[in-house]
Every structure is written in structure tokens, then in C-alpha cells.
Design a protein around this motif. Sequence first.
Motif, PDB file in Angstrom:
ATOM      1  N   ASN A 294       0.385   7.124  -1.403  1.00 18.61           N
ATOM      2  CA  ASN A 294      -0.721   7.777  -2.115  1.00 18.61           C
ATOM      3  C   ASN A 294      -1.979   6.933  -2.141  1.00 18.61           C
ATOM      4  O   ASN A 294      -2.929   7.218  -2.863  1.00 18.61           O
ATOM      5  N   LYS A 295      -1.960   5.798  -1.370  1.00 19.79           N
ATOM      6  CA  LYS A 295      -3.110   4.923  -1.155  1.00 19.79           C
ATOM      7  C   LYS A 295      -3.412   3.987  -2.316  1.00 19.79           C
ATOM      8  O   LYS A 295      -4.410   3.269  -2.280  1.00 19.79           O
ATOM      9  N   THR A 296      -2.564   3.947  -3.344  1.00 17.28           N
ATOM     10  CA  THR A 296      -2.746   2.970  -4.402  1.00 17.28           C
ATOM     11  C   THR A 296      -2.050   1.673  -4.019  1.00 17.28           C
ATOM     12  O   THR A 296      -1.191   1.653  -3.144  1.00 17.28           O
TER      13      THR A 296
ATOM     14  N   LEU B  74       0.866  -1.185   0.000  1.00 15.87           N
ATOM     15  CA  LEU B  74       0.000   0.000   0.000  1.00 15.87           C
ATOM     16  C   LEU B  74       0.895   1.223   0.000  1.00 15.87           C
ATOM     17  O   LEU B  74       1.651   1.457   0.942  1.00 15.87           O
TER      18      LEU B  74
ATOM     19  N   SER C  75     -11.654   0.276   0.871  1.00  8.31           N
ATOM     20  CA  SER C  75     -11.726   1.298  -0.162  1.00  8.31           C
ATOM     21  C   SER C  75     -11.864   2.691   0.440  1.00  8.31           C
ATOM     22  O   SER C  75     -12.669   2.914   1.335  1.00  8.31           O
ATOM     23  N   SER C  76     -11.051   3.622  -0.077  1.00  8.45           N
ATOM     24  CA  SER C  76     -11.144   5.008   0.400  1.00  8.45           C
ATOM     25  C   SER C  76     -12.422   5.677  -0.099  1.00  8.45           C
ATOM     26  O   SER C  76     -12.929   6.606   0.527  1.00  8.45           O
ATOM     27  N   LYS C  77     -12.955   5.183  -1.198  1.00 11.64           N
ATOM     28  CA  LYS C  77     -14.100   5.833  -1.819  1.00 11.64           C
ATOM     29  C   LYS C  77     -15.339   5.766  -0.964  1.00 11.64           C
ATOM     30  O   LYS C  77     -16.032   6.770  -0.749  1.00 11.64           O
TER      31      LYS C  77
ATOM     32  N   GLU D  21      -7.463   2.489   2.216  1.00 12.24           N
ATOM     33  CA  GLU D  21      -6.969   2.914   3.523  1.00 12.24           C
ATOM     34  C   GLU D  21      -6.069   1.850   4.154  1.00 12.24           C
ATOM     35  O   GLU D  21      -5.147   2.173   4.904  1.00 12.24           O
TER      36      GLU D  21
ATOM     37  N   SER E 280      -8.647  12.441   4.215  1.00 13.07           N
ATOM     38  CA  SER E 280      -9.268  12.981   3.012  1.00 13.07           C
ATOM     39  C   SER E 280      -9.723  14.403   3.289  1.00 13.07           C
ATOM     40  O   SER E 280     -10.870  14.646   3.612  1.00 13.07           O
TER      41      SER E 280
ATOM     42  N   ASN F 123      -7.512   2.730  -7.998  1.00 10.39           N
ATOM     43  CA  ASN F 123      -8.353   3.044  -6.843  1.00 10.39           C
ATOM     44  C   ASN F 123      -7.482   3.227  -5.607  1.00 10.39           C
ATOM     45  O   ASN F 123      -6.345   2.759  -5.546  1.00 10.39           O
ATOM     46  N   SER F 124      -8.009   3.897  -4.601  1.00  8.68           N
ATOM     47  CA  SER F 124      -7.247   4.148  -3.373  1.00  8.68           C
ATOM     48  C   SER F 124      -7.828   3.338  -2.232  1.00  8.68           C
ATOM     49  O   SER F 124      -9.030   3.043  -2.198  1.00  8.68           O
TER      50      SER F 124
END
Length: 595
Positions: free
Chosen positions: A57-59, A54, A93-95, A80, A158, A77-78
Amino acid sequence: MLNVFVGGDHACGINVTGYVICRGGNDHGKIDVPNHGPNEFSGLAVGLNHTCGLRMNKTVVCWGGGGGDVTDNVVGNSFEAIVAGLDFTCGLSSKNLSVVCWGQGWVRNGLGLLSLGSILPGPCVRSVSDCECGIYTQSDSLCSGSGVICMPCGVASSVPPVSPLSPPIRASHSRPLRRGLLAFAIVGSIGTFVGICTVIYCLWTGICCGNKKIHNSVQPTITNAAHNAPQLSNSSQVSRSSTIRRQASRAFRRQRSGTSSKHADREEEFTFADLALATDNFSHENKIGAGSFGVVYKGKLLDGREVAIKRGETSQKAKEFQDKESAFDSELAFLSRLHHRHLVRLVGYCEEREEKLLVYEYMKNGALYDHLHDKKNVEMNSSLLNSWKTRIKIALDAARGIEYLHNYAVPPIIHRDIKSSNILLDANWVARVSDFGLSLMGPESDSEHRPTKAAGTVGYIDPEYYGLNVVTAKSDVYGLGVVMLELLTGKRAIFKSSDTDNGNGGTPITLVDYAVPTIISGELAKILDKRVKAPEANEADAVELMAYTAIHCVNLEGRERPTMTDIVANLERALSLCDNSHSSISSGQISIISE
């Protein structure tokens, strides 16, 4: 290494320079780390034949095979956080804070890249100001519109982008500016005049010329809430999530919690020369132990008082591997406002340049650990501790001290390092809890606090705290449970199996794993310390009550452990049994604390 992650036959870690290193089997190229820069990765997930990293930049990037086969839904995608199974990987998922999984094992079972739905990634807390490292953007929905979820420190939050700065405004020598300068000059002149007057007043009255400064503190008021000392219970307790604030700054040390008392104690500030003289320049002969941030020496002040002086490590190596400043501040902040018969009393402190020292009252009979595990203590009459009544009394003393921290300190305090070496014995064999360098304080002693890096001593640390990084007052309960098992068996928290009666090897074993099954099976007598005379009828009931209390204290789940009030009530009962040969415990009394 900063951390290590282990797979089937390979392991990977991030070293102190920020690079990923993998070693072990290399099937499918699972240890072939792609080229990267320092501090590019914040975490790793290691499976049977794959490794995923990880990035900051969270990718996510994966190498190897089996569980690292990422798809278009993962690339770009990003996340945590990520974790690995044998042949698949999952990420948060950060989304939308949902769990997404990928890899051969996940696809082979027909699960694809299904979202498992939003989850609660941490406790909901009351205020945004409680989150030092930002908040999750989905807090409102996950906390039902009441409270927020803190981001773990080290993970970027975020935060909406900051709007571009406006062009700088060129200063002009306008009339308002000239007025401001004039006002500044007038105020500065007045301030200088007041400062000079203050210095003259100090010199005239002698207030500023004392040889010793005084560190004031107040004792927190003990509430009048009645405690009915309930018996141990296995019922769940509702915990309210809140954050914990570590009070470690010098500014906080000068503030004292609780209501002022006209009998408040005062801590002296000593000079380094005073303490060097008291310890014969910190000679090796005066060294009596070590604490959370330094070495402890016996000393004798000029007025004849015997003291224990803890000196913080000053070597460069020590500074790199410990938070000396924080430990010193914690102990000074806590002990200067805590006053109880079963807590070690702080006499004073010293801060000079790099030197940080704390001065305590001297505990003539040393640490409980030394009495239990000293090789010289091999006979029944070699130590006063070789009686069941004394050992139960010591457990009760320690429990009362911890109960004060949990229930009466304002705000409540979690010690986090309860162990036999931190339980000291004074000249009258009264036990006192010491070493508050790792302690934390919070608004509620029975609530869960936001995740924090686990701290403590191996063998005594709460497994729930170690695994989940959530600390509660029940973490201290676990440590005291291990201490009670030490008092019962005479064995260390972790020892070699060759030390047991039936052991024939040298495999390390925890005292909890060794003692709990035997106590549950009703064979307590097999593991009791042989240096203590076999308990008589009334003592047998008392020892059994302490044993059953101990095994409930070391329950894996904190909610199943008793409170300190419960423990004190049971140990008081056990001690009374030792004094009353006609008393005994009924089966009903034992059953309420047994499985």
C-alpha cells in the motif's frame, strides 16, 4: 528468495511465499521482523543497524535503530521506492515524486526531512499506450508537457478511483429485444451456411489436406542509407527515450515486419514424430548443447538434411523457472524474418501439445566457446582457430551479424545474450550469431528503452544494463567486447585467478578486469593466448587494433562504447593487415580509439 538486501552484518529478503526473512547480527533488533502477512511488502531497504520495508500500500515501516527512526512526516505518507544508507533511509514520495530522507544520520548532519526536489524517475516516452503498468501522475510537469513516465511493473499506479456502478437495469421482453434476437438468428444461419461451404471447398480442392503446414515469412528490406564506417570515437551520442516491445505472442509470430520479398524464405512446420525420428528419439548421443529455452540435438531429416533441433524443456521444474513460451516465440518471431550470412538460419518449427521445438541449419564446427576452452585444444596445431587471422575473421563475422540486427532489421533488434557459446561456426568456419530467446526489438537501436528485468549471462552482461535495467544496442557491444577478449587471451569470461600466469589462488576474476589494464599499459603480449603462434609484424598490428577495439567495447558507460558499424570497420582493417605484410597501423590511427 525473490530478492535479497544486504546491510552491515545482516541481510533480509522476501521469499517466494511473500514473507520477509532476516538473518545475521541483531543489534538494535534489526532482524526482528514485525508480524506481517504474505506479499505484504514489495521492497526492503537495509542499513547498518536498521531495516525498512515498503508495503504494497506504499507505506513504510522500519525496525532496528539508527537509520530507521521515522517521524510524523514519514508515517502515513506513501512512497514509490526506498533505499538505505548506513544510518539513514530515503524514499521517493508518491505525493510529488521528491526524495525525502530520515534517520539519525540524516538528522545528525542537520539535514532533517528536507525535500530534495522533484526528480525524473524514468525515461519520458511518447505515448500513454506504451506504459503497460500505468503512468506517473506527475508526468506532465517532469516531461515538460511532452510525453509520460511509465510506472515499473509490480508497483501500483496512481489511477483515479472508478465511479460506483449504476444499478443494473432489469431486462424486459420489449419489441427491440425480439428484433435483435431475430437478427442474430438470421446472421447465425448465414454464418453456418458459409462455414459448411468452406469445408466442402477445402475437401474438394485438397487445400486443407496437406501433410505439412508452411510458416511464411518475409525478409525485411535493407535500406540504402550509406555507412561511411567511421573510426571509433568517444563522443557522446544523444539517445532518444522510447519503450521496447517484446514480441512474444503467437499472433505476432504470424506477422512479418518489413517489405515483402518475392524470394521470401518459408519455415516448415514439422511433426514431433518427424523430429523424434531425426534425432533417434532425442538420444543422449545426439545432444550437442543447450539454448535459451531447451536442449539442442543433432538430427538428420528424411530428405538427408542435417539440422540442429532445439527442444524446449517439458519438466514441471523447468516450467517454474523459465519462460519457455516467451523464448520459443521470440526465436521463431525473430529468425523467421531475419536472413543474413552471419545469423543462424531457421529451417522450421514444431508445436504439438506441450512440445515446442525449433529446427536450425546444422553448424558443423560447433560453438566458438568449445574451441577456445576445450581442454583438448592445448597445442598450436590442434585447431584451425589457433591463428590470429582466423580469430579476427570470426570476430568480424559476429560483428557483421550483430550490425545487421542493429542497423538493418526492421524494427532493430537487441540480442541481449552475445557470448562465445552463441557464436557458431559452419563447415567453412564462417561465424554466425545464434539463440534469440532473450532478444528484444524496438523502434530505435541506439535509444534507451524502458526498464526491463536484466537478462543475459554473467561475465558478458552489460554492467550498465544490469545496474540500471535500461537496455540499449550498446549492451550487445559490451558482450562482443568480452568475446574479442576471449579470442585474444583464450580465457573464459570469468575464471579462477590460479589460471593466470602470475596467479597463485583460486579467486574468481572477470576477463575484463584481467585484460583491460594490461592492454592499456601496453603489455598486450603478456596475456595473448599461448596456443597461437606469436603474431608476426603485420599480425601484431592487427591483434593490437582488435585489442584496443575490445577495451572500448567493454567501457562501463554505454555512451563511451563504439557502434557496431565502428567495430566492423576496425575489424575489417585488422583483417586486411593480416593479408598485407606491408601495411601497418600508424600511431594516429590507434590513438583515436585509445584512452
